[in-house]
Structures are given as structure tokens and as C-alpha cells.
Design a protein around this motif. Structure first.
Motif, mmCIF file in Angstrom:
data_model
loop_
_atom_site.group_PDB
_atom_site.id
_atom_site.type_symbol
_atom_site.label_atom_id
_atom_site.label_comp_id
_atom_site.label_asym_id
_atom_site.label_seq_id
_atom_site.Cartn_x
_atom_site.Cartn_y
_atom_site.Cartn_z
ATOM 1 N N ALA A 24 32.446 4.072 30.139
ATOM 2 C CA ALA A 24 32.158 3.305 31.360
ATOM 3 C C ALA A 24 33.227 2.242 31.592
ATOM 4 O O ALA A 24 33.676 2.031 32.730
ATOM 5 C CB ALA A 24 30.779 2.655 31.250
ATOM 6 N N ALA A 25 33.655 1.580 30.517
ATOM 7 C CA ALA A 25 34.732 0.587 30.626
ATOM 8 C C ALA A 25 36.016 1.246 31.105
ATOM 9 O O ALA A 25 36.765 0.684 31.923
ATOM 10 C CB ALA A 25 34.950 -0.099 29.281
ATOM 11 N N PHE A 26 36.280 2.439 30.609
ATOM 12 C CA PHE A 26 37.460 3.191 31.030
ATOM 13 C C PHE A 26 37.389 3.515 32.524
ATOM 14 O O PHE A 26 38.384 3.422 33.255
ATOM 15 C CB PHE A 26 37.573 4.468 30.204
ATOM 16 N N GLY A 27 36.204 3.898 33.004
ATOM 17 C CA GLY A 27 36.038 4.212 34.418
ATOM 18 C C GLY A 27 36.281 3.007 35.314
ATOM 19 O O GLY A 27 36.941 3.110 36.362
ATOM 20 N N VAL A 28 35.771 1.835 34.922
ATOM 21 C CA VAL A 28 35.989 0.610 35.704
ATOM 22 C C VAL A 28 37.480 0.268 35.730
ATOM 23 O O VAL A 28 38.027 -0.125 36.776
ATOM 24 C CB VAL A 28 35.172 -0.555 35.120
ATOM 25 N N ALA B 116 45.503 10.011 34.101
ATOM 26 C CA ALA B 116 44.947 9.069 33.128
ATOM 27 C C ALA B 116 43.636 9.591 32.541
ATOM 28 O O ALA B 116 43.380 9.441 31.330
ATOM 29 C CB ALA B 116 44.729 7.709 33.776
ATOM 30 N N PHE B 117 42.798 10.209 33.346
ATOM 31 C CA PHE B 117 41.544 10.756 32.836
ATOM 32 C C PHE B 117 41.803 11.902 31.862
ATOM 33 O O PHE B 117 41.109 12.046 30.855
ATOM 34 C CB PHE B 117 40.656 11.234 33.991
ATOM 35 N N GLY B 118 42.816 12.725 32.154
ATOM 36 C CA GLY B 118 43.150 13.814 31.237
ATOM 37 C C GLY B 118 43.626 13.293 29.889
ATOM 38 O O GLY B 118 43.193 13.769 28.831
ATOM 39 N N MET B 119 44.530 12.315 29.904
ATOM 40 C CA MET B 119 45.041 11.761 28.652
ATOM 41 C C MET B 119 43.963 10.939 27.935
ATOM 42 O O MET B 119 43.909 10.918 26.701
ATOM 43 C CB MET B 119 46.273 10.890 28.933
ATOM 44 N N GLY B 120 43.099 10.268 28.703
ATOM 45 C CA GLY B 120 42.020 9.511 28.093
ATOM 46 C C GLY B 120 41.044 10.403 27.357
ATOM 47 O O GLY B 120 40.541 10.043 26.284
ATOM 48 N N TRP B 121 40.796 11.561 27.901
ATOM 49 C CA TRP B 121 39.904 12.519 27.238
ATOM 50 C C TRP B 121 40.457 12.925 25.883
ATOM 51 O O TRP B 121 39.718 13.036 24.904
ATOM 52 C CB TRP B 121 39.718 13.748 28.122
ATOM 53 N N TYR B 122 41.774 13.106 25.819
ATOM 54 C CA TYR B 122 42.418 13.496 24.558
ATOM 55 C C TYR B 122 42.401 12.341 23.552
ATOM 56 O O TYR B 122 41.977 12.502 22.404
ATOM 57 C CB TYR B 122 43.858 13.940 24.814
ATOM 58 N N GLY B 123 42.876 11.160 23.961
ATOM 59 C CA GLY B 123 43.024 10.051 23.032
ATOM 60 C C GLY B 123 41.707 9.452 22.582
ATOM 61 O O GLY B 123 41.518 9.155 21.402
ATOM 62 N N LEU B 124 40.754 9.292 23.510
ATOM 63 C CA LEU B 124 39.502 8.622 23.162
ATOM 64 C C LEU B 124 38.597 9.475 22.297
ATOM 65 O O LEU B 124 37.794 8.951 21.520
ATOM 66 C CB LEU B 124 38.764 8.209 24.438
ATOM 67 N N ASN B 125 38.693 10.793 22.408
ATOM 68 C CA ASN B 125 37.851 11.656 21.583
ATOM 69 C C ASN B 125 38.099 11.427 20.101
ATOM 70 O O ASN B 125 37.177 11.464 19.280
ATOM 71 C CB ASN B 125 38.083 13.125 21.936
#
Length: 486
Positions: free
Chosen positions: A156-160, A133-142
Motif C-alpha cells: 500500500a505504501a508503494f502504491g501511494v 516501476a510496478f514491474g520492478m517492484g514486484w521483483y524486488g519486493l518479493n
């Protein structure tokens, strides 16, 4: 209650039946969760900007790996728990009729072996899911947060969100055990309460102009309270026997029993859910912010509609598995047709109503996102009808933990990815709408219909089968076509 029972026995009996009905409480659970569309979503769409709206709905897509795998584990092991509650010592997939063991009394030794094994597997799945999830989040959120003033708050919201998701995956064994022990209505009733509380909390937070991080900080702890709730329920059913069992362990034989339906089911479900989620994530990286936000909102509505519509099918899974095991094909065929008709009708009718209501509602509240075009929405509804119909036909085999068409489902994922990468943003939201379902429909073809008819000992081209398919597809397809022309 005694006075009410005396003077209104019919009403009282109806209330008791609904209170203990798996189907009704499943509907209640989904409807309670759907209340956020009316209480939380309007505030979210008017108080968040396009980047925040896209990020909010993207969060729900990033855990698809763990969600797919945990759902498959839940289905596999809940059936195994059900076998153990019926006295079975052999928890392998049912391929034929079995003799009843132990006079039908629970086999707690077999139950404990499965309980410890699923506990260890859930622990591993939770951590693997977070990394993915962190890998895909890095791609999509950028892409989504490009030019956004406060990206640190979103991260921070993503981390929680991921921390609470990790704990949910680790302690999923509580809900799996409750399902396997057939305490579906009991679990659903409490989920309804927690869903309503979560919606109220979210509504109050947004009314007070809370940002995304604050909203998640006040809502996500209810997920952790839900885990404690399931543990509490386990302590009050079957004399609290389950909580005394070993929570972690690894039984090789149990794993061997679970492995075939687990990996085949994972590939099949990964193809269906993964295709939709991966193409959605890919589209967030190439589509415009307005189109991405509009599409993600439509997907959220469609997922909610699909969950509510399939409640009649999901709520009788244990019963249909039992009918399959004892070889009562006539009763199984009748029940399956009734539930398919109910589920597909709800999807079609709900889609038609939403096509009129949602564009007006978004304009009425002054939302910062537009609804997808009418043609795109009706296309989503039509494709979902076909996908669910195929899934229902193949369900006859799945009820006995026999997983079919898994290679076709997995291949459809890669076809969908290739399609959306090739098309890019040239056709807007139609790219992710077409990619996953069309590849799956083309690869499956008539396979599920033929298999379902064979297992139910019915011909594909028998009159009642053709009539049934016309009732499902003909009427609603014509309705959608006329609406589109209008």
C-alpha cells in the motif's frame, strides 16, 4: 531592513547576495534535503526492521526510468526555454555562434510551442514510468518481504508513492519553465522550506511510532503541494505569462529540435543512473537482507553527498552554456576548472568524513543496520570521483545540447548487468559497487578528457592540465589509500 542596511551595509549586501545566489540556494536545497539523514534516518533505522529498511530505500530506486528520462527532458527543454527567453525562434542545439534575435526580448511564441510539447511528453512519461516501476517492484519486493508479517502495508505504501510520483512527472513542466527562465534561486528557496517541513513532519510521525504507510501518507502530500507551489511561482513571474500559454500540445518542429539531445542524453544518463539502479535492484533479489539494507543505506548517503558536491557545477549551467554559445573559451575553461575542483574536493572530503562518522553514529543510535565495510565505502568514493571527473570533462559539449559518448554509456549498463548476474552474491556488496562504475570507466577510458581538452582548445598533456589532474586525483587518492592502510 533599512536600519540594518544603514549600519551594516556589508552584512546586508552579503545576505542579499546569498539570498539571490543560485549556487548558495542550490546548496541550501540539497542541505535541507540532507537534514533527513540526521532527523528522520536515525529514527527510521531504529524503528523499522531490515525488511522495512530495505523496502524504504528500494522505493527510491524503482522510479529510475522516469527519473532519468524526466531529468533529461528537464535539461533539454530548460535550455530551449532559455534560448526563447533570449529572443530565439530557433530552439535547436547550438553548434556555432548565433546572431541575437528580437533584441534579446523573450520570444513567447517559441516558448509556448516548447511548453505545450513538454507538457504532453511529461504526461506520457509519467504513465510509462508507473508501469515499469510496478514491474520492478514486484521483483524486488518479493525477496525483501519474504517472511515479513504485514506485506500488504508495504505494498500500500508503494502504491501511494507511485501515485504521487505520477503526478510529479505529469506537472514537471512548472519547474522546467522556472529553470529555463533563470528563476533558479527563487525556486530553490521555496524547495528549502518544503524540504524542512517534510523532515519535521516525518520526524514527528516516526517519534509517534508511525509505520511505513502512515509515514508516506503524511510526507508525500508535500510533493503535491510542491507542484502547486511551482504553479503559484509561475503566476508571479513575467506577469504570469506562462500560465496563459497552452499546457498541452505537440509541435513537430520543436520535437525535432529536442529529439537528438533528448534521446542521446537519455541513453547516456540511462547508462549511468540505470546501471547503478538496475544493479541495485538485481542485488536486492539475490543478496542477504542485512547486506541489502546496509548497501542501500550507503547508496543513499553517497547520492546525497554527490548532489551536494555537484551544486557548484549545476548552479552555473546557464552561464556556461552562454559562454559556450558566444565562444568565450577562456572564461569557460577557467570557470569549469574552478567548479570541478570544488565539486570533486567536496566529494572526497565528504567521503573521508563519512567513513569515520557514520559507523560510529549508527552504533551510537543502535540502528538495525550496519554500515558497509570501510574498504567498500572508500571504493565507492574513489569510483565516484572518476565518474564525476569524466562527466565534467564531457560537459563542455553537453552545454550546447551536444550529447557525446552515449553509446558507451548505454553499453556499460548491459556490461554491469552481465557482471552482477555472473558474480551473484559471492563477493557481497562489492558486486553492485563495482558493476556499474567500473564498466563505465573502462568503456570511456580517456575519451572525455581528450574531448574536453579539444573543445577548450587545450592539450591533454599541457603542464597546467596535468597539474590540475594531480590536484584532483593525486592528493585525494593518496588520502584515501593512507586511510585504508591505517
Amino acid at each position: 531592513m533599512s536600519t540594518l542596511s544603514k549600519y551594516c551595509p556589508t552584512f546586508t549586501s552579503l545576505c542579499v547576495w546569498l539570498w539571490n545566489s543560485p549556487t548558495f540556494t542550490t546548496w541550501g536545497k540539497f542541505l535541507a534535503q540532507s537534514l533527513s539523514l540526521f532527523a528522520v534516518t536515525p529514527l527510521l533505522l531504529t524503528r523499522f526492521d531490515e525488511s522495512e529498511i530495505a523496502a524504504w530505500y528500494l522505493f527510491a530506486s524503482l522510479n529510475f526510468f522516469g527519473t532519468v528520462l524526466s531529468q533529461r527532458l528537464g535539461l533539454t527543454f530548460s535550455r530551449m526555454f532559455a534560448f526563447a527567453m533570449g529572443g530565439a525562434s530557433n530552439l535547436s542545439p547550438i553548434t556555432g555562434k548565433r546572431e541575437q534575435e528580437n533584441d534579446g526580448k523573450p520570444n513567447w511564441t517559441a516558448f509556448e510551442r516548447a511548453y505545450g510539447t513538454i507538457g504532453s511528453i511529461n504526461l506520457a512519461v509519467g504513465w510509462v514510468n508507473v508501469l515499469i516501476a510496478f514491474g520492478m517492484g514486484w521483483y524486488g519486493l518479493n525477496n525483501v518481504l519474504g517472511g515479513y508479517a504485514n506485506p500488504g502495508m508495504i505494498w500500500a505504501a508503494f502504491g501511494v508513492t507511485q501515485l504521487t510520483s505520477l503526478l510529479s512527472f505529469i506537472y514537471q513542466r512548472y519547474s522546467i519553465a522556472l529553470q529555463g527562465m533563470n528563476y533558479i534561486a527563487l525556486s530553490n528557496r521555496w524547495q528549502i522550506i518544503f524540504s524542512v517541513v517534510g523532515i519535521v513532519v516525518g520526524f514527528i510521525a516516526l517519534t509517534l511510532d508511525a509505520n511505513m504507510l502512515i509515514l508516506i501518507l503524511v510526507m508525500r502530500p508535500l510533493t503535491l503541494l510542491g507542484l502547486l507551489r511551482n504553479r503559484f511561482l509561475l503566476g508571479h513571474v513575467e506577469n504570469g505569462r506562462v500560465l496563459k500559454l497552452k499546457a498541452y500540445g505537440f509541435d513537430r518542429e520543436v520535437f525535432d529540435w529536442a529529439w537528438p539531445p533528448m534521446w542521446k542524453g537519455f541513453m547516456a544518463q540511462f547508462g549511468v543512473m540505470g546501471g547503478a539502479q538496475v544493479t541495485t535492484i538485481l542485488y536486492t533479489g539475490i543478496g542477504s537482507k542485512a547486506d541489502v539494507a546496509s548497501y542501500l543505506f550507503a547508496v543513499r548517503i553517497m547520492d546525497t553527498l554527490s548532489q551536494i558536491a555537484q551544486a557548484p557545477m549545476y548552479s552555473v549551467h546557464p552561464l556556461m552554456s552562454k559562454l559556450r554559445a558566444v565562444g568565450d573559451i577562456q572564461a569557460l575553461a577557467k570557470l569549469l576548472r574552478e567548479r570541478m575542483r570544488a565539486s570533486l574536493s567536496l566529494i572526497a572530503i565528504g567521503g573521508l568524513v563519512a567513513s569515520f562518522l557514520l559507523p560510529w553514529l549508527l552504533a551510537f543510535i543502535g540502528a538495525n543496520v550496519l554500515f558497509v565495510p570501510l574498504e567498500a565505502w572508500l571504493l565507492m568514493c574513489g569510483l565516484l570521483l572518476i565518474v564525476i571527473f569524466n562527466s565534467s570533462c564531457a560537459r563542455v559539449a553537453v552545454l550546447g545540447n551536444q550529447i557525446v559518448f552515449y553509446w558507451q554509456h548505454l553499453l556499460s549498463l548491459f556490461v554491469a548487468i552481465a557482471f552482477i548476474l555472473a558474480i551473484g552474491d559471492h563477493i557481497g556488496v562489492y558486486a553492485p559497487i563495482l558493476a556499474a562504475p567500473c564498466s563505465l570507466i573502462l568503456l570511456l577510458n580517456l575519451g572525455p578528457v581528450r574531448l574536453g581538452a579539444k573543445l577548450l582548445e587545450q592539450g591533454v598533456f599541457e603542464a597546467h592540465t596535468i597539474d590540475f589532474m594531480w590536484i584532483i586525483f593525486g592528493y585525494f587518492s593518496c588520502s584515501m589509500f593512507l586511510l585504508f592502510v591505517f
